[in-house]
Structure formats: C-alpha cells, structure tokens
Design a protein around this motif. Sequence first.
Motif, PDB file in Angstrom:
ATOM      1  N   PRO A 101      42.144  39.464  29.930  1.00  0.00           N
ATOM      2  CA  PRO A 101      43.500  39.257  30.442  1.00  0.00           C
ATOM      3  C   PRO A 101      43.871  37.786  30.344  1.00  0.00           C
ATOM      4  CG  PRO A 101      41.967  39.410  32.266  1.00  0.00           C
ATOM      5  CD  PRO A 101      41.151  39.616  31.025  1.00  0.00           C
ATOM      6  N   ALA A 102      45.146  37.478  30.547  1.00  0.00           N
ATOM      7  CA  ALA A 102      45.647  36.114  30.319  1.00  0.00           C
ATOM      8  C   ALA A 102      45.388  35.209  31.527  1.00  0.00           C
ATOM      9  CB  ALA A 102      47.127  36.153  29.984  1.00  0.00           C
ATOM     10  N   GLY A 103      44.114  35.042  31.881  1.00  0.00           N
ATOM     11  CA  GLY A 103      43.732  34.123  32.941  1.00  0.00           C
ATOM     12  C   GLY A 103      43.918  34.683  34.335  1.00  0.00           C
ATOM     13  N   GLN A 104      43.535  33.868  35.321  1.00  0.00           N
ATOM     14  CA  GLN A 104      43.596  34.289  36.716  1.00  0.00           C
ATOM     15  C   GLN A 104      44.747  33.664  37.492  1.00  0.00           C
ATOM     16  OE1 GLN A 104      39.622  35.060  38.668  1.00  0.00           O
ATOM     17  NE2 GLN A 104      38.960  33.483  37.237  1.00  0.00           N
ATOM     18  N   LYS A 105      45.568  32.869  36.815  1.00  0.00           N
ATOM     19  CA  LYS A 105      46.703  32.223  37.473  1.00  0.00           C
ATOM     20  C   LYS A 105      47.969  32.485  36.672  1.00  0.00           C
ATOM     21  CE  LYS A 105      44.039  28.533  39.676  1.00  0.00           C
ATOM     22  NZ  LYS A 105      44.310  29.021  41.056  1.00  0.00           N
ATOM     23  N   LEU A 106      49.082  32.629  37.392  1.00  0.00           N
ATOM     24  CA  LEU A 106      50.331  32.992  36.737  1.00  0.00           C
ATOM     25  C   LEU A 106      51.041  31.789  36.114  1.00  0.00           C
ATOM     26  CD1 LEU A 106      52.129  35.424  36.150  1.00  0.00           C
ATOM     27  CD2 LEU A 106      53.310  34.986  38.316  1.00  0.00           C
ATOM     28  N   PRO A 136      37.516  37.236  41.108  1.00  0.00           N
ATOM     29  CA  PRO A 136      37.917  37.904  42.357  1.00  0.00           C
ATOM     30  C   PRO A 136      38.694  39.197  42.119  1.00  0.00           C
ATOM     31  CG  PRO A 136      38.344  35.542  42.483  1.00  0.00           C
ATOM     32  CD  PRO A 136      37.970  35.838  41.061  1.00  0.00           C
ATOM     33  N   GLY A 137      39.291  39.333  40.933  1.00  0.00           N
ATOM     34  CA  GLY A 137      40.056  40.542  40.637  1.00  0.00           C
ATOM     35  C   GLY A 137      39.213  41.748  40.317  1.00  0.00           C
ATOM     36  N   GLY A 138      37.895  41.551  40.167  1.00  0.00           N
ATOM     37  CA  GLY A 138      36.994  42.669  39.959  1.00  0.00           C
ATOM     38  C   GLY A 138      37.127  43.332  38.598  1.00  0.00           C
ATOM     39  N   GLY A 139      36.558  44.535  38.513  1.00  0.00           N
ATOM     40  CA  GLY A 139      36.531  45.264  37.258  1.00  0.00           C
ATOM     41  C   GLY A 139      37.894  45.695  36.771  1.00  0.00           C
ATOM     42  N   PHE A 147      40.671  44.098  37.018  1.00  0.00           N
ATOM     43  CA  PHE A 147      41.292  42.932  36.397  1.00  0.00           C
ATOM     44  C   PHE A 147      40.852  42.779  34.949  1.00  0.00           C
ATOM     45  CE2 PHE A 147      40.690  38.342  35.437  1.00  0.00           C
ATOM     46  CZ  PHE A 147      42.020  37.942  35.427  1.00  0.00           C
ATOM     47  N   GLU A 148      39.567  42.988  34.687  1.00  0.00           N
ATOM     48  CA  GLU A 148      39.033  42.751  33.354  1.00  0.00           C
ATOM     49  C   GLU A 148      39.268  43.922  32.400  1.00  0.00           C
ATOM     50  OE1 GLU A 148      36.213  42.778  30.061  1.00  0.00           O
ATOM     51  OE2 GLU A 148      36.169  44.177  31.761  1.00  0.00           O
ATOM     52  N   LEU A 149      39.269  45.137  32.911  1.00  0.00           N
ATOM     53  CA  LEU A 149      39.288  46.311  32.036  1.00  0.00           C
ATOM     54  C   LEU A 149      40.586  47.106  32.083  1.00  0.00           C
ATOM     55  CD1 LEU A 149      37.675  48.060  30.067  1.00  0.00           C
ATOM     56  CD2 LEU A 149      36.722  49.289  32.019  1.00  0.00           C
ATOM     57  N   ALA A 150      41.074  47.408  33.281  1.00  0.00           N
ATOM     58  CA  ALA A 150      42.232  48.299  33.394  1.00  0.00           C
ATOM     59  C   ALA A 150      43.548  47.621  33.048  1.00  0.00           C
ATOM     60  CB  ALA A 150      42.301  48.901  34.798  1.00  0.00           C
ATOM     61  N   CYS A 151      43.498  46.334  32.695  1.00  0.00           N
ATOM     62  CA  CYS A 151      44.714  45.654  32.236  1.00  0.00           C
ATOM     63  C   CYS A 151      45.307  46.363  31.021  1.00  0.00           C
ATOM     64  CB  CYS A 151      44.420  44.195  31.907  1.00  0.00           C
ATOM     65  SG  CYS A 151      43.008  43.926  30.834  1.00  0.00           S
ATOM     66  N   HIS A 152      44.471  47.012  30.204  1.00  0.00           N
ATOM     67  CA  HIS A 152      44.977  47.775  29.063  1.00  0.00           C
ATOM     68  C   HIS A 152      45.970  48.846  29.519  1.00  0.00           C
ATOM     69  CE1 HIS A 152      42.261  46.091  26.064  1.00  0.00           C
ATOM     70  NE2 HIS A 152      41.233  46.314  26.862  1.00  0.00           N
ATOM     71  N   LEU A 153      45.619  49.533  30.603  1.00  0.00           N
ATOM     72  CA  LEU A 153      46.458  50.627  31.098  1.00  0.00           C
ATOM     73  C   LEU A 153      47.712  50.108  31.790  1.00  0.00           C
ATOM     74  CD1 LEU A 153      43.763  53.095  32.486  1.00  0.00           C
ATOM     75  CD2 LEU A 153      44.813  53.027  30.217  1.00  0.00           C
ATOM     76  N   ILE A 154      47.607  48.968  32.457  1.00  0.00           N
ATOM     77  CA  ILE A 154      48.790  48.388  33.092  1.00  0.00           C
ATOM     78  C   ILE A 154      49.791  47.960  32.035  1.00  0.00           C
ATOM     79  CG2 ILE A 154      49.605  46.462  34.530  1.00  0.00           C
ATOM     80  CD1 ILE A 154      46.993  46.707  36.107  1.00  0.00           C
ATOM     81  N   ASP A 155      49.295  47.460  30.906  1.00  0.00           N
ATOM     82  CA  ASP A 155      50.182  47.130  29.790  1.00  0.00           C
ATOM     83  C   ASP A 155      50.920  48.375  29.302  1.00  0.00           C
ATOM     84  OD1 ASP A 155      51.051  45.240  27.523  1.00  0.00           O
ATOM     85  OD2 ASP A 155      50.091  46.861  26.402  1.00  0.00           O
ATOM     86  N   SER A 205      51.791  42.033  37.453  1.00  0.00           N
ATOM     87  CA  SER A 205      51.391  43.337  37.989  1.00  0.00           C
ATOM     88  C   SER A 205      49.879  43.460  38.082  1.00  0.00           C
ATOM     89  CB  SER A 205      51.959  44.457  37.109  1.00  0.00           C
ATOM     90  OG  SER A 205      53.368  44.399  37.041  1.00  0.00           O
ATOM     91  N   LEU A 206      49.179  42.961  37.062  1.00  0.00           N
ATOM     92  CA  LEU A 206      47.721  42.989  37.050  1.00  0.00           C
ATOM     93  C   LEU A 206      47.141  42.172  38.195  1.00  0.00           C
ATOM     94  CD1 LEU A 206      44.952  43.554  35.726  1.00  0.00           C
ATOM     95  CD2 LEU A 206      45.371  41.562  34.253  1.00  0.00           C
ATOM     96  N   MET A 207      47.705  40.995  38.412  1.00  0.00           N
ATOM     97  CA  MET A 207      47.200  40.138  39.486  1.00  0.00           C
ATOM     98  C   MET A 207      47.405  40.781  40.849  1.00  0.00           C
ATOM     99  SD  MET A 207      48.375  36.418  37.998  1.00  0.00           S
ATOM    100  CE  MET A 207      47.709  35.521  39.413  1.00  0.00           C
ATOM    101  N   LEU A 208      48.561  41.372  41.061  1.00  0.00           N
ATOM    102  CA  LEU A 208      48.828  42.055  42.326  1.00  0.00           C
ATOM    103  C   LEU A 208      47.899  43.257  42.508  1.00  0.00           C
ATOM    104  CD1 LEU A 208      52.727  41.954  42.320  1.00  0.00           C
ATOM    105  CD2 LEU A 208      51.212  40.662  43.848  1.00  0.00           C
ATOM    106  N   ALA A 209      47.697  44.019  41.436  1.00  0.00           N
ATOM    107  CA  ALA A 209      46.828  45.192  41.505  1.00  0.00           C
ATOM    108  C   ALA A 209      45.385  44.804  41.791  1.00  0.00           C
ATOM    109  CB  ALA A 209      46.908  45.972  40.192  1.00  0.00           C
TER     110      ALA A 209
END
Length: 365
Positions: A137-142, A209-212, A214-222, A354-358
Amino acid sequence: MRFGVYHVIMSFVSRRHFLNTSGATLFATQTLGQAANSKRIKAAQIGTKHPHAEGKFTTMLDLDDVFEVVGLCEEDNTQRERVSTRRSYQSSTWLTEDQILGDPEVKLVAIETDIDHLVPTALRCLKAGKHIHLDKPAGQKLAPCKEMHHEADRRGLTIQMGYMLRYNPAFEFLFKIVKEGWLGEITEVHGHMGKKASSGLRKELSQYPGGGLFELACHLIDALVTILGKPNDVHGVHVKTQRDAFKDNQIATFQFDGALATIGSNHNDPFGGPRRQFTVVGTEGTLAIQPLEPPKVSLALTKDRGKLKRGTQQIPMPKTEGRYHGEFRDLAKIVKGEKSLAWNSEHDLIVQESLMLASGLPLDD
C-alpha cells in the motif's frame, strides 16, 4: 457453456488476456515485438524487499516486446547479497538510484521497496520526471501520499498502483457489468483475503499498526472504491489470534448511500488462498468471485442479459498471460501516450484514506 455466452464474456474482458491463446497470435506478437524493439520503453526497478518485487521484475523482463529493462537498484547491501543469486536477478545489471534517476532515457520505474520507503522513493522518481509503478500500500501516512499524487498530477506523470486485481479478468468483468447496470443498484459487498502467515511473515507484518488487512486486503478496498466510490463511514475491528504483536484477524465495514460492505483479512487461515472472495449484491443480480486467483465466477441475474439467462450460471474466465502482465502492458500504453490510466489520483487517495481507516490508522491531517 454455449459459444454465444462465452463470446459475451470475452467481449467484456480486455483482449490482453488472449495474447497467448493460439500459435498464430503468439507468432504475431513475437513478430510485432521484434519490429518494435527500437520503440521499447526503457525501464528500471528500485527495491527488492516488497513481496511482489521479484514477480514484477520478472514480468518486465518477460515483456521484452514493450520494455527494455536497464537494471535494478537495491541500496541495502545485505538485502542485495541475499537476493542477487536468485534466478530472476542473476543476469541483471545492478545500478544506484542516482544512475536510474539521472538517466533521461529511463521513462518508467517500478518501485518495490519495503512499505515505508515506497512513497518517499516514488516522490524522488517523480521529481526526476519518471512514470512509476508503485506497489501497495502507499505508505502509512496520508500527507506524503497526497504530496506524491500532487507532484505526479503537476508534472503530468502516471502513478500506477500495484493493485493487481484491477487487471484480473473476473474483476474486469465485474467492473463492466456494474457500469452497464446488470446488477441494478448495489446494496451489499463482501470481500476477504487471507493466508496462513509464517512466523517470519508475522514478525515482519507486526511492525505495521494496520495489521494484515493493511498489507493484503488493500486490493479489495481498491475494487470496492472502483464500484461504489468514497464511503461515508468506515469502521474496523481487529483481533490478535496469537500471543504476538500482529493484528492478524480483522474486518472492516464500509457504509455508502444505500449500500454496506465488509472487507476482511485473516492471516491465521490455513485455507486462506482458496477462500479469498469478492461478492457484489445488487437489486437485479449478484456476482461472486471465489477464489480470486485463478478466478471462478458465479453470476445470478433476475432477467436475461443478452446471451446470459435469468438465474445462476458459472462464467468461464480466460487464462491470463501472467499475474502482472496485464498491468504492465496497460502501463506501457500509458507511458507511450496511447491512453490514460483508468484510476486517477482522486481514486487512489480515496483508497488510501479508506484503507487507513479500515486498518485503524490515524489520518494525519
């Protein structure tokens, strides 16, 4: 399935997935590639620490009809020693970042660093005038993500995020039938991506801190944002199934006008791969993809849609050229000015927020 129905499916999915389906097509592709070698895009890769790094580099090498890969950079000497003997990298030219960014003939850079270095590296590439493929994902900060997209827009450069499901034939089919209104008004979406994480992967992902999710399910949020746009509200629930720091079992809810969605990720699931799924429910139909790769698709319709009949049917999907081939072929057309990327900076920033909030990450601005 009857030929007529399969023809309908093929008409919805990009022809790039059929490049290697016949000897004649393969011969034509090779011939055109040889003739176009002088017009190939010079490309390079920065980073080898991302889980997709080797696959992306191999894909660019494989697509030698459109790319001339000049080399790659890994400035962590320990990491470079670790990966340099891998088959994909053995015959490659190792370059410094300055060599890549200082070469005016390099038009495209694939960025495959660890997560925290993705956006800073991307920003340097953009300032050097390069189009980029940026893994997720595009980093941990917006705020840095916003700065990156602003720089790309200001310079007229492309950021193609590495959300590979965009080019999965099942998702291409989904996006098009949603746009055509086949499913009616969307009321419900459910998605899940999990795996059984090794102890090493758990340790690696526990630093985020975003856990799994954050790293993986970002595909589905997209994919969710692609079909429904920006959610009105996002809430995440996070559970640790083991006695470590890794948030490995998560689910998030997304509220839209008239629709609800859930996206989950479980990194303690021994059958996580085949259980990965994405289901979209509408007032006139439901489409379910499970597993995601290679995709199996079930479509239920309340009325006939062309050759597709009312009721539930399995939809055959074409074999793809490769996991990442579609996105890099598309990116080549974009770099050459033949088309624009279908996902703009506004979309990508909605996905990131959305990913960061999730994932339970604070929005830093």
